[in-house]
Design a protein around this motif. Structure first.
Motif, PDB file in Angstrom:
ATOM      1  N   PRO A 552      26.439  46.336  50.727  1.00  0.00           N
ATOM      2  CA  PRO A 552      25.748  45.675  49.614  1.00  0.00           C
ATOM      3  C   PRO A 552      25.001  46.669  48.734  1.00  0.00           C
ATOM      4  O   PRO A 552      24.215  47.486  49.211  1.00  0.00           O
ATOM      5  N   GLY A 553      25.253  46.616  47.437  1.00  0.00           N
ATOM      6  CA  GLY A 553      24.602  47.513  46.494  1.00  0.00           C
ATOM      7  C   GLY A 553      25.303  48.825  46.277  1.00  0.00           C
ATOM      8  O   GLY A 553      24.827  49.677  45.506  1.00  0.00           O
ATOM      9  N   SER A 554      26.456  49.038  46.924  1.00  0.00           N
ATOM     10  CA  SER A 554      27.200  50.286  46.725  1.00  0.00           C
ATOM     11  C   SER A 554      27.910  50.267  45.368  1.00  0.00           C
ATOM     12  O   SER A 554      27.989  49.233  44.689  1.00  0.00           O
ATOM     13  N   LEU A 555      28.448  51.435  44.957  1.00  0.00           N
ATOM     14  CA  LEU A 555      29.165  51.509  43.684  1.00  0.00           C
ATOM     15  C   LEU A 555      30.375  50.576  43.666  1.00  0.00           C
ATOM     16  O   LEU A 555      30.649  49.908  42.655  1.00  0.00           O
ATOM     17  N   LEU A 556      31.082  50.526  44.787  1.00  0.00           N
ATOM     18  CA  LEU A 556      32.241  49.632  44.857  1.00  0.00           C
ATOM     19  C   LEU A 556      31.823  48.178  44.749  1.00  0.00           C
ATOM     20  O   LEU A 556      32.487  47.378  44.076  1.00  0.00           O
ATOM     21  N   ASP A 557      30.727  47.820  45.397  1.00  0.00           N
ATOM     22  CA  ASP A 557      30.236  46.440  45.328  1.00  0.00           C
ATOM     23  C   ASP A 557      29.858  46.075  43.899  1.00  0.00           C
ATOM     24  O   ASP A 557      30.195  44.991  43.407  1.00  0.00           O
ATOM     25  N   ILE A 558      29.149  46.955  43.217  1.00  0.00           N
ATOM     26  CA  ILE A 558      28.752  46.695  41.828  1.00  0.00           C
ATOM     27  C   ILE A 558      29.982  46.589  40.933  1.00  0.00           C
ATOM     28  O   ILE A 558      30.075  45.693  40.077  1.00  0.00           O
ATOM     29  N   PHE A 559      30.938  47.490  41.144  1.00  0.00           N
ATOM     30  CA  PHE A 559      32.155  47.471  40.314  1.00  0.00           C
ATOM     31  C   PHE A 559      32.940  46.172  40.526  1.00  0.00           C
ATOM     32  O   PHE A 559      33.387  45.540  39.561  1.00  0.00           O
ATOM     33  N   MET A 560      33.097  45.750  41.785  1.00  0.00           N
ATOM     34  CA  MET A 560      33.874  44.542  42.057  1.00  0.00           C
ATOM     35  C   MET A 560      33.157  43.290  41.565  1.00  0.00           C
ATOM     36  O   MET A 560      33.809  42.334  41.116  1.00  0.00           O
ATOM     37  N   ASN A 561      31.849  43.268  41.629  1.00  0.00           N
ATOM     38  CA  ASN A 561      31.123  42.120  41.077  1.00  0.00           C
ATOM     39  C   ASN A 561      31.274  42.060  39.564  1.00  0.00           C
ATOM     40  O   ASN A 561      31.350  40.968  38.980  1.00  0.00           O
ATOM     41  N   THR A 562      31.333  43.224  38.928  1.00  0.00           N
ATOM     42  CA  THR A 562      31.579  43.248  37.481  1.00  0.00           C
ATOM     43  C   THR A 562      32.981  42.725  37.171  1.00  0.00           C
ATOM     44  O   THR A 562      33.177  41.929  36.231  1.00  0.00           O
ATOM     45  N   ILE A 563      33.961  43.185  37.946  1.00  0.00           N
ATOM     46  CA  ILE A 563      35.330  42.686  37.768  1.00  0.00           C
ATOM     47  C   ILE A 563      35.389  41.181  37.982  1.00  0.00           C
ATOM     48  O   ILE A 563      36.061  40.440  37.247  1.00  0.00           O
ATOM     49  N   LEU A 564      34.672  40.700  38.986  1.00  0.00           N
ATOM     50  CA  LEU A 564      34.661  39.272  39.267  1.00  0.00           C
ATOM     51  C   LEU A 564      34.062  38.488  38.104  1.00  0.00           C
ATOM     52  O   LEU A 564      34.565  37.425  37.726  1.00  0.00           O
ATOM     53  N   THR A 565      32.990  39.012  37.528  1.00  0.00           N
ATOM     54  CA  THR A 565      32.379  38.341  36.373  1.00  0.00           C
ATOM     55  C   THR A 565      33.355  38.284  35.203  1.00  0.00           C
ATOM     56  O   THR A 565      33.481  37.251  34.526  1.00  0.00           O
ATOM     57  N   LEU A 566      34.061  39.391  34.960  1.00  0.00           N
ATOM     58  CA  LEU A 566      35.062  39.391  33.895  1.00  0.00           C
ATOM     59  C   LEU A 566      36.185  38.404  34.192  1.00  0.00           C
ATOM     60  O   LEU A 566      36.701  37.738  33.283  1.00  0.00           O
ATOM     61  N   ASN A 567      36.563  38.310  35.484  1.00  0.00           N
ATOM     62  CA  ASN A 567      37.606  37.370  35.886  1.00  0.00           C
ATOM     63  C   ASN A 567      37.179  35.925  35.604  1.00  0.00           C
ATOM     64  O   ASN A 567      37.964  35.110  35.118  1.00  0.00           O
ATOM     65  N   VAL A 568      35.918  35.612  35.912  1.00  0.00           N
ATOM     66  CA  VAL A 568      35.404  34.264  35.646  1.00  0.00           C
ATOM     67  C   VAL A 568      35.420  33.970  34.153  1.00  0.00           C
ATOM     68  O   VAL A 568      35.857  32.895  33.720  1.00  0.00           O
ATOM     69  N   CYS A 569      34.958  34.937  33.343  1.00  0.00           N
ATOM     70  CA  CYS A 569      34.959  34.736  31.886  1.00  0.00           C
ATOM     71  C   CYS A 569      36.385  34.551  31.360  1.00  0.00           C
ATOM     72  O   CYS A 569      36.634  33.715  30.476  1.00  0.00           O
ATOM     73  N   PHE A 570      37.312  35.307  31.915  1.00  0.00           N
ATOM     74  CA  PHE A 570      38.699  35.206  31.480  1.00  0.00           C
ATOM     75  C   PHE A 570      39.297  33.840  31.830  1.00  0.00           C
ATOM     76  O   PHE A 570      40.019  33.240  31.022  1.00  0.00           O
ATOM     77  N   VAL A 571      38.979  33.341  33.033  1.00  0.00           N
ATOM     78  CA  VAL A 571      39.484  32.018  33.423  1.00  0.00           C
ATOM     79  C   VAL A 571      38.908  30.942  32.522  1.00  0.00           C
ATOM     80  O   VAL A 571      39.618  30.013  32.100  1.00  0.00           O
ATOM     81  N   VAL A 572      37.614  31.040  32.206  1.00  0.00           N
ATOM     82  CA  VAL A 572      37.006  30.067  31.294  1.00  0.00           C
ATOM     83  C   VAL A 572      37.683  30.128  29.924  1.00  0.00           C
ATOM     84  O   VAL A 572      37.953  29.086  29.299  1.00  0.00           O
ATOM     85  N   LEU A 573      38.000  31.336  29.445  1.00  0.00           N
ATOM     86  CA  LEU A 573      38.676  31.481  28.161  1.00  0.00           C
ATOM     87  C   LEU A 573      40.072  30.859  28.197  1.00  0.00           C
ATOM     88  O   LEU A 573      40.493  30.165  27.261  1.00  0.00           O
ATOM     89  N   GLU A 574      40.793  31.095  29.294  1.00  0.00           N
ATOM     90  CA  GLU A 574      42.125  30.501  29.443  1.00  0.00           C
ATOM     91  C   GLU A 574      42.059  28.977  29.438  1.00  0.00           C
ATOM     92  O   GLU A 574      42.874  28.308  28.793  1.00  0.00           O
ATOM     93  N   VAL A 575      41.082  28.419  30.171  1.00  0.00           N
ATOM     94  CA  VAL A 575      40.944  26.957  30.216  1.00  0.00           C
ATOM     95  C   VAL A 575      40.598  26.414  28.838  1.00  0.00           C
ATOM     96  O   VAL A 575      41.093  25.348  28.430  1.00  0.00           O
TER      97      VAL A 575
END
Length: 857
Positions: A552-575
């Motif tokens: 928790p709090g590592s660079l990989l964790d921060i990067f993947m949470n950022t990717i996840l946020t972008l994924n959520v925004c992208f799904v909302v845009l698609e819908v």
């Protein structure tokens, strides 16, 4: 003769080994199917038991002839009737591990013991193990077990008990998925189907039904298992004279009657179906529910508590019923002759034409299900009728109903507290008795005074024996570490207080995993290790306890949470594009492919840093790996197999569930999740009772009203029923799943007037069936909304507040259990060797601690 054969059979090493293997075979141990470490541990345990019994036999037989007991290495015993002496040669092969021999222990008295008594009596380790096992479940023995027969029966019963409990739940699941009787399929023709499912007039749940032959066969198999459990239970009861305060002769009789009655009912059902006779009613589902109530201890305890609560509120309930009858009499007498219409064309006396109608309207009004509809016809005609309605509603709905609901939970809490206090007293008494059995004759110094204590060798042997009764997640290699954790003052023995903590620790779950992966160990000290550490770890300098504390709090964790946020925004845009019927840009497909493969990166880097067993220990990692593989496979299928972009988008939607994981890093949300999960776990017994209540009345509803709530029913044709006007046909009793959904909705709303009216109209007036339907409806209202659901609501609130306080205290003060403090120190020592010790309370122990805090016991 038995003692002579027992000694003669061990006269040499080979025969002694045969005795050992025969003992293991008798207990069902297959050494070829076991891992080497497990085989060695089992071998040591059985060897120690065989050696102890052998030494006791030698001692008792020689003492009976006046000969002193010699070393277990060699012992010479004269045979009976002046026969040639039997020489016991070297039996040192039985000395495995670190178990002590009874021969080397201090003498237990100078009185002569009969030669056969040691073979028929329990040693102190088995006695202590049985007592500790009962204490773990808040029970105690009414008398001390003494014979080997008690031990064998007790072991067999507790080996078969988990299987029997699971089989009862399987019977209940079978009840849910059985073919409804009103469908009336033949035994071998179209098994498990329902012809009504093909008609649009009948609404069924759509779940697949168990074929009739398979269901009957499964029922017979489970009944055989339950009969075996009953025999074992009766044997234990007879040998131990009510082996615990949870068992009585009456319970055993009821259990036997229910098993026999279920078997007879199943046989009659098969005979009727084979002869093409129509089966309208079965008692087996109710017998199964009775078996659950009798055989499942938690359900039986809750039912007893609810029964006591029902008796406690009987006086208030009678007053409630008297109020309903009085108002029905007064209102029907007042309004029965007033037949004119009000300003909206509704009869002023609607619902009060006759006394039975007035009785139902008065009752339904106090449930608030038909308020204000029941008041409007008369109130619209004259506001003076409010003088009749207000006192009734205030006394009945505002005071009496709330008093009943409050009294139900108050009495439930009082009885639950009494039961818990008795259980904790049993637990304390059992631990004290076990300590007295296991304590050494030598006193130790503690806090300036001499006291009794338990040595490690005795502690070790008792744990070995206890492992036969219940699953203990402690092997022999870890047992010494656990002993040190319990030994607060580090004097090598356990005092009475330290031994009491042992009962809790037995219900902890321990697992040791290797922390670092093979790749990390290979590149240790290189640049690759530093890069991997920089990416996957958060840089904390405290003890490295693996993935839980480092990721928790590592660079990989921060990067993947950022990717996840972008994924959520992208799904909302698609819908949004899809809902507004807009044409999607071409880059949408590339983004879908990117989000399909990017999550594999996280899983791969984690597995490079941590071992697979450490990675797989956490549920969130299992979910991540499974969904990442699904997404990657969907991306490959899209690229090479021309998978549609819609399916790829649906697969990517799985990653939205990871958003919950990302939110868990928020402290308030993490705390709320912990509190809610512990609350649900602590309310499990009350939830089970609510489910059984809904299931019981659903089964009765299917047999009373299955296939009746349809417009094709002649009894319902031509009647103005709100049930059909409101399109409630999906809520019915055509099968058990539909009935459970219907009654669950009923519980949430207290009373469902359209459904109740339709159910009553399916029967002829003044018929036995109509009386049965009224009993069915009113009894469910009492059992679920007033009793079980009311208790669940109030109890869950109390538990939530208690758990919230405990979690807040743990966050502020840290772990407050001394044993856990000691285990944390051991965790740090093991971390230096590259191992991670995972410690977790068992659900039963956590529930006990929370209930103790709720009821302040």
């Amino acid at each position: 003769d038995l003692a002579q054969k027992h000694i003669a059979g061990c006269s040499n090493v080979a025969n002694g080994k045969q005795l050992l293997l025969a003992s293991m075979a008798a207990d069902g141990v297959n050494r070829h199917a076991m891992p080497h470490s497990t085989w060695r541990r089992q071998t040591i345990r059985y060897a120690n038991h065989a050696r102890n019994e052998l030494c006791q036999a030698v001692e008792s037989v020689q003492e009976s002839f006046g000969a002193p007991f010699q070393s277990p290495k060699t012992a010479q015993v004269e045979a009976f009737h002046d026969e040639s002496p039997v020489v016991l040669k070297d039996i040192s092969f039985l000395s495995f591990g670190s178990a002590s021999s009874p021969a080397s222990s201090p003498s237990r008295g100078s009185a002569k013991i009969p030669a056969l008594e040691p073979l028929l009596q329990l040693d102190r380790y088995k006695k202590a193990a049985m007592i500790m096992h009962e204490a773990m479940f808040l029970r105690t023995f009414k008398g001390m077990p003494e014979s080997v027969a008690c031990w064998n029966a007790y072991c067999f019963f507790h080996k078969i008990e988990p299987w029997a409990s699971s089989s009862i739940w399987i019977l209940l699941v079978l009840t849910v998925f059985e073919t409804p009787l009103w469908c009336h399929d033949k035994l071998l023709e179209d098994p498990g189907g329902c012809p009504a499912a093909d008609s649009s007039d009948f609404f069924l749940s759509g779940v697949p039904y168990v074929p009739i032959p398979m269901g009957v066969l499964l029922e017979y198999v489970i009944l055989c298992l339950l009969f075996t459990r009953f025999v074992a239970h009766a044997t234990v009861f007879g040998l131990l004279q009510t082996h615990s305060d949870k068992t009585s002769r009456e319970i055993l009789v009821i259990e036997a009657v229910l098993i026999a009655a279920t078997f007879v009912d199943a046989s009659v059902y098969v005979v009727n179906l084979s002869s093409n006779a129509k089966v309208k009613f079965r008692l087996a589902p109710f017998f199964r529910l009775g078996l659950a109530a009798i055989s499942l201890e938690a359900v039986r305890s809750n039912l007893d508590t609810f029964y006591r609560a029902l008796l406690a509120i009987s006086k208030v309930a009678l007053l409630f019923g008297y109020t309903v009858c009085l108002f029905a009499f007064v209102s029907s007498s007042t309004l029965d002759d007033i037949s004119h219409l009000n300003a909206f064309g509704i009869p002023v006396n609607a619902g009060f034409e006759t006394f039975p109608d007035a009785l139902y309207t008065s009752f339904a009004t106090l449930t608030t299900a038909i308020l204000p509809d029941s008041v409007l016809p008369s109130y619209t005609d004259s506001r003076a009728y409010l003088l009749l309605w207000l006192p009734f509603i205030f006394v009945g709905a505002v005071i009496l109903k709330q008093v009943i609901m409050s009294a139900v939970y108050s009495d439930y809490a009082r009885n639950a507290k009494r039961r818990l206090s008795e259980g904790l007293a049993n637990r304390k008494h059992g631990i004290e008795v076990a300590f007295d059995l296991m304590k050494s004759s030598e006193l130790v110094s503690k806090d300036g005074c001499h006291t009794s204590a338990v040595k490690f060798n005795d502690f070790e042997q008792m744990v070995d024996v206890l492992d036969m009764l219940t699953r203990i997640s402690v092997d022999r290699a870890f047992l010494n570490v656990l002993f040190e954790a319990l030994d607060d003052d580090r004097n090598g023995v356990l005092s009475a207080d330290e031994f009491e903590e042992f009962c809790d620790v037995l219900q902890f779950e321990f697992k040791i995993t290797r922390r670092d992966s093979y790749f990390r160990r290979c590149v240790a000290g290189t640049c690759s290790e530093r890069v991997l550490t920089c990416l996957t770890e958060n840089g904390r300098s405290d003890t490295n306890l693996g993935h839980r504390t480092r990721y928790p709090g590592s660079l990989l964790d921060i990067f993947m949470n950022t990717i996840l946020t972008l994924n959520v925004c992208f799904v909302v845009l698609e819908v949004s594009y899809d809902l507004n019927r807009l044409s999607e840009p071409s880059w949408f497909a590339l983004a879908d492919v990117f989000f399909s493969f990017v999550y594999i990166l996280e899983c791969g880097l984690k597995l490079l840093n941590w071992s697979f067993e450490e990675y797989w220990h956490y549920t969130e990692n299992r979910f991540d790996l499974a969904t990442s593989i699904v997404l990657a496979m969907s991306g490959i299928a899209y690229l090479h197999l021309h998978l549609s972009s819609e399916l790829l988008r649906d697969a990517n939607s799985l990653r939205l569930l990871r958003l919950l994981k990302a939110i868990k890093h928020v402290r308030a949300y993490k705390r709320a999740c912990a509190v809610i999960s512990q609350t649900l776990a602590s309310c499990r017994d009350v939830m089970q009772l609510n489910i059984l209540v809904v299931l019981s009345w659903s089964v009765a509803g299917v047999q009373l009203l299955g296939g009746q709530l349809v417009e094709l029913n002649p009894r319902l044709q031509g009647k103005d029923l709100a049930y059909f006007d409101s399109k409630y046909q999906a809520f019915n009793f055509n099968d058990v799943p539909s009935g459970m959904v219907t009654l669950f909705m009923w519980t949430l709303g207290d009373w469902n007037d359209p459904l109740a009216a339709a159910c009553v109209e399916t029967a002829e007036p003044e018929s036995f069936q109509r009386v049965a339907i009224w009993i069915f409806l009113i009894s469910y209202y009492i059992a679920s909304p007033l009793l079980s659901y009311n208790v669940f609501s109030a109890f869950s609130i109390d538990v939530y507040c208690t758990v919230d306080t405990l979690v807040q205290k743990e966050e502020e003060e840290g772990r407050f259990c001394e044993v856990e403090h000691n285990l944390i120190k051991i965790q740090a020592d093991m971390a230096q060797e590259g191992l991670v010790l995972h410690i977790q309370e068992s659900p039963e122990l956590a529930k006990l601690h929370i209930h103790s805090a709720v009821f302040e016991t």
